[in-house]
Design a protein around this motif. Structure first.
Motif, short mmCIF file in Angstrom:
data_model
loop_
_atom_site.label_atom_id
_atom_site.label_comp_id
_atom_site.label_asym_id
_atom_site.label_seq_id
_atom_site.Cartn_x
_atom_site.Cartn_y
_atom_site.Cartn_z
N GLY A 86 1.15 37.69 42.75
CA GLY A 86 0.84 38.93 43.44
C GLY A 86 0.25 40.02 42.56
N ILE A 87 -0.06 39.69 41.31
CA ILE A 87 -0.59 40.71 40.39
C ILE A 87 -1.96 41.18 40.84
N GLY A 88 -2.84 40.25 41.16
CA GLY A 88 -4.18 40.62 41.61
C GLY A 88 -4.13 41.47 42.86
N ARG A 89 -3.26 41.11 43.80
CA ARG A 89 -3.12 41.87 45.04
C ARG A 89 -2.66 43.30 44.76
N SER A 90 -1.73 43.44 43.83
CA SER A 90 -1.22 44.76 43.48
C SER A 90 -2.29 45.60 42.77
N MET A 91 -3.03 44.98 41.88
CA MET A 91 -4.11 45.68 41.20
C MET A 91 -5.15 46.18 42.19
N LEU A 92 -5.53 45.31 43.12
CA LEU A 92 -6.54 45.67 44.11
C LEU A 92 -6.05 46.81 44.99
N ALA A 93 -4.80 46.73 45.43
CA ALA A 93 -4.25 47.79 46.27
C ALA A 93 -4.25 49.13 45.55
N ALA A 94 -3.91 49.11 44.27
CA ALA A 94 -3.92 50.35 43.48
C ALA A 94 -5.33 50.90 43.34
N ALA A 95 -6.30 50.02 43.16
CA ALA A 95 -7.70 50.46 43.03
C ALA A 95 -8.19 51.08 44.33
N ILE A 96 -7.83 50.48 45.44
CA ILE A 96 -8.24 51.02 46.75
C ILE A 96 -7.62 52.39 46.97
#
Length: 281
Positions: A86-96
């Motif tokens: 879930g690291i990539g998902r969390s990174m993407l959510a933070a970027a959005i």
């Protein structure tokens, strides 16, 4: 895993070795990020972020403005040993979230990774275009295509908006570093940079990145005019000492027969996608 469990911070010069470790097997060991590391770290106009978990750098990504209210998301990498957590998902959510807070209207990206594509679509990104490529070798004995003026480029921009291939490109240039709208401003900039080619009603936009081939980010037109333009690009490759031409097109480009007629081959195993996320309600 939620975004707040990760610590996001600017990538530092000291992170070089760790970034190289994470990218060592990406693209068969030919990841472009290490070669751009210094430029990305030094670029004040972009946000190059590292994601840490328990003090260990486990991923990174980059956000970069490419137009008015328009942001490019690129270079997301996650440590192969940490993928699926879930690291990539969390990174993407933070970027959005960060992009929304800063007032950007849209985030775009280009990916050729089916797994990443699923992640982006789960986050709300929509496919603007699906693309593949045609290739042809260089040939001797002819003249390169004509380079239009900046003033003529505005007329060409209006012309291509009526081309049947325009909606298949999503109205966007597939240039990896700046998938911007194919509007008047972009056509004028390409002409000023010497990156437009024209023959009759056929138009091509070249990539500014030089490789072993003339890179073409979009092409419009059909019939004899397009065939002559495609052939002229092969002449240009020879004049520049390149191996040939690479042209990005939608898989169902309406002028596919014209490509075949002048010696271009379709790369049927190659697919990449332009995706976009609206950031404003």
């Amino acid at each position: 895993m939620e975004a707040e469990e990760l610590t996001l911070r600017p990538v530092r010069p000291a992170d070089r070795d760790r970034v190289s470790e994470i990218t060592a097997t990406t693209f068969g060991g030919d990841d472009y990020v290490p070669s751009r590391f210094d430029d990305w770290v030094a670029d004040p106009a972009s946000t190059f972020q590292a994601a840490e978990l328990d003090g260990v750098l486990v991923g990174f990504h980059r956000l970069r403005p490419i137009g008015r209210g328009l942001l490019l998301y690129e270079g997301m990498r996650v440590d192969p040993e940490r993928q699926g957590q879930g690291i990539g998902r969390s990174m993407l959510a933070a970027a959005i979230d960060e992009s929304r807070q800063q007032g950007f209207r849209e985030m775009r990206l280009i990916t050729a990774n089916p797994r990443a594509l699923r992640l982006f679509e789960m986050a709300g990104f929509q496919r603007r275009a699906e693309l593949t490529s045609w290739r042809a070798g260089r040939i001797e004995g002819g003249d390169p295509a004509r380079v239009p003026s900046a003033q003529e480029a505005i007329r060409l921009a209006a012309q291509v908006r009526g081309d049947p291939a325009f909606p298949l490109y999503g109205g966007v240039s597939n240039y990896w570093q700046a998938p911007v709208d194919l509007d008047d401003d972009h056509f004028r900039e390409l002409a000023e940079q010497g990156l437009l080619r024209v023959n009759g009603g056929a138009v091509a936009g070249l990539s500014p990145i030089r490789t072993d081939r003339v890179g073409v980010n979009f092409v419009f037109g059909s019939g004899a005019a397009l065939q002559d333009l495609l052939t002229a690009l092969r002449f240009e490759a020879d004049a520049d000492g390149m191996a040939g031409v690479w042209v990005a097109t939608p898989p169902e480009h309406p002028a596919a027969d014209d490509f075949r007629a002048v010696g271009y081959d379709l790369a049927i195993d190659s697919r990449f996608y332009i995706c976009a996320l609206e950031l404003r309600d």
